[in-house]
Design an enzyme around this catalytic site. Structure first.
Site, PDB file in Angstrom:
ATOM      1  N   LYS A 115       1.052  -1.345  -0.137  1.00  0.00           N
ATOM      2  CA  LYS A 115       0.105   0.038   0.001  1.00  0.00           C
ATOM      3  C   LYS A 115       0.858   0.959   0.041  1.00  0.00           C
ATOM      4  O   LYS A 115       0.543   2.480  -0.507  1.00  0.00           O
ATOM      5  CB  LYS A 115      -0.847  -0.285   1.139  1.00  0.00           C
ATOM      6  CG  LYS A 115      -2.103  -0.902   1.023  1.00  0.00           C
ATOM      7  CD  LYS A 115      -3.095  -0.637   1.626  1.00  0.00           C
ATOM      8  CE  LYS A 115      -4.606  -1.656   1.368  1.00  0.00           C
ATOM      9  NZ  LYS A 115      -5.677  -1.511   1.985  1.00  0.00           N
ATOM     10  N   LYS A 197      -5.919 -12.111  -8.725  1.00  0.00           N
ATOM     11  CA  LYS A 197      -7.323 -12.173  -8.257  1.00  0.00           C
ATOM     12  C   LYS A 197      -8.332 -11.279  -8.474  1.00  0.00           C
ATOM     13  O   LYS A 197      -7.854 -10.084  -8.481  1.00  0.00           O
ATOM     14  CB  LYS A 197      -7.152 -12.357  -6.559  1.00  0.00           C
ATOM     15  CG  LYS A 197      -6.667 -11.220  -5.966  1.00  0.00           C
ATOM     16  CD  LYS A 197      -7.093 -11.348  -4.270  1.00  0.00           C
ATOM     17  CE  LYS A 197      -7.028  -9.802  -3.794  1.00  0.00           C
ATOM     18  NZ  LYS A 197      -7.627  -9.926  -2.386  1.00  0.00           N
ATOM     19  N   LYS A 200     -11.386  -5.295  -6.393  1.00  0.00           N
ATOM     20  CA  LYS A 200     -12.029  -3.916  -6.925  1.00  0.00           C
ATOM     21  C   LYS A 200     -11.329  -3.037  -7.585  1.00  0.00           C
ATOM     22  O   LYS A 200     -11.633  -1.940  -8.637  1.00  0.00           O
ATOM     23  CB  LYS A 200     -12.679  -3.357  -5.878  1.00  0.00           C
ATOM     24  CG  LYS A 200     -11.809  -2.878  -4.747  1.00  0.00           C
ATOM     25  CD  LYS A 200     -12.449  -2.548  -3.428  1.00  0.00           C
ATOM     26  CE  LYS A 200     -11.451  -2.372  -2.430  1.00  0.00           C
ATOM     27  NZ  LYS A 200     -11.502  -3.405  -1.671  1.00  0.00           N
TER      28      LYS A 200
END
Ligand code: ATP
Ligand code: LTN
Length: 333
Positions: A115, A197, A200
């Site tokens: 992140k 995977k 969103k």
């Protein structure tokens, strides 16, 4: 007997719309656990602001997530459903646990590294100490198991380390929980990038739970497969990852086995297979979407659910927090 049941707890950040990966990999399984376990499911909104949010969107997604949990079968009578920021003990215990979490440990967290690379302009202290808050979320409720995807295993492990460290100093204050990683539906892959995977952050390959049927069908028709013409619908994850993913999705939503699916589509091409998977997904999601919309129109009911949830959660969390405050030496108020 209620208090003989083992306890489970998990949360999802309301950082985006819920999708088929969240449903098949997490929420659908949760709905089947509430008979056997005492379950706590929460909206991890405190975690969500480690990345910048539009306030009105965060509020709307949090409420929608509660409605969707219920629509997916989590019964608020038998599960404690609540919003993390409604239970102040999470933030309070997180502070204490930060003082029992090491800088070096936090620096090794994969999610922090990912992140901070993704949001290089906002590497804030909350993003760094996220695991201490997650440990507080968990330890407040003394759960036996924490059902999470494989990506969160490292966070449950650091939670165990923090709990053991604290218990080592003060005695058995915290139950040390186990991660509980599902075997089936564990990884739904992106429809247009079957090696990543479903998430969103890749919206074209992602099927959102509340998406319109025609959009879902369009995404399935465009799903990446391969140029195999002889025997196309065959389970071979190594060489045919796109097809394997579609078969897994079809199996999960219809309950059919992989060999049955191969037989069903023997001699047929992707032109028949892809829309069939799309239709099956649409039919699975239709009642969830309709029920979510119905619940969202009944704000008073949703409020009663999250208020009752926060009350129940606060009672349990408050007991653990008091014990911790006493152990570390805070003067009783
Ligand atoms: P991001 O896009 O930021 O990676 P996400 O969409 O993957 O987020 P999370 O909030 O990380 O969603 O996950 C919530 C829960 O759903 C977790 O238990 C996670 O393991 C599960 N989950 C998410 N994506 C998938 C997927 N593609 N397949 C199976 N389970 C998933
Ligand atoms: N970090 C998790 C969400 C989360 C969580 C938790 C999961 C926050 N607190 C406690 C289980 C238990 C995520 O990003 N998926």
């Amino acid at each position: 007997m209620e208090n003989e049941k083992k306890t489970l707890l998990s949360g999802i950040q309301p950082s985006g719309e819920l999708h088929l990966g969240n449903y098949l990999g997490a929420i659908k399984n949760w709905a089947q656990l509430s008979d056997q376990f005492d379950c706590y499911w929460f909206m991890a909104d405190l975690h969500t602001i480690t990345v910048r949010q539009v306030p009105a969107d965060l509020r709307r997604r949090t409420l929608t997530q509660i409605a969707t949990y219920i629509a997916c079968g989590l019964d608020p009578e038998r599960n404690t459903i609540f919003v993390q920021s409604h239970v102040p003990a999470h933030a309070q215990l997180a502070w204490v646990l930060q003082c029992y979490t090491m800088f070096g440990e936090l620096s090794r967290m994969t999610q922090f590294k990912d992140k901070s690379a993704k949001h290089a302009d906002n590497i804030n202290a909350g993003l760094f100490t996220y695991p201490s808050l997650m440990a507080a979320d968990i330890l407040l409720y003394q759960p036996d198991f924490v059902p999470v995807g494989a990506d969160q295993k490292q966070h449950v492990e650091i939670c165990r380390d923090i709990a053991n460290r604290f218990n080592g100093v003060y005695g058995e204050v915290f139950k040390v929980p186990e991660p509980y990683i599902p075997k089936t539906g564990a990884r739904v892959m992106s429809l247009n990038q079957p090696d990543t995977k479903m998430s969103k952050s890749l919206p074209e390959g992602c099927v959102f739970l509340l998406e319109k049927p025609e959009d879902i069908l369009r995404k399935f028709k465009r799903a990446v497969t391969d140029s195999d013409r002889d025997n196309p619908v065959r389970y071979d994850p190594e060489n045919k990852p796109g097809v394997a993913n579609l078969m897994q999705i079809y199996a999960a939503v219809t309950g059919k086995s992989l060999p049955d699916i191969e037989r069903e589509f023997a001699g047929q091409g992707y032109g028949a297979f892809k829309p069939a998977v799309g239709e099956a997904v649409v039919e699975t999601l239709r009642p969830i979407r309709e029920e979510t919309e119905r619940l969202l129109a009944d704000k008073a009911y949703l409020e009663s659910v999250y208020r009752a949830g926060a009350e129940r959660a606060s009672r349990v969390a408050g007991r653990t927090l008091s014990k911790v405050y006493k152990k570390v030496g805070f003067l009783a108020p």
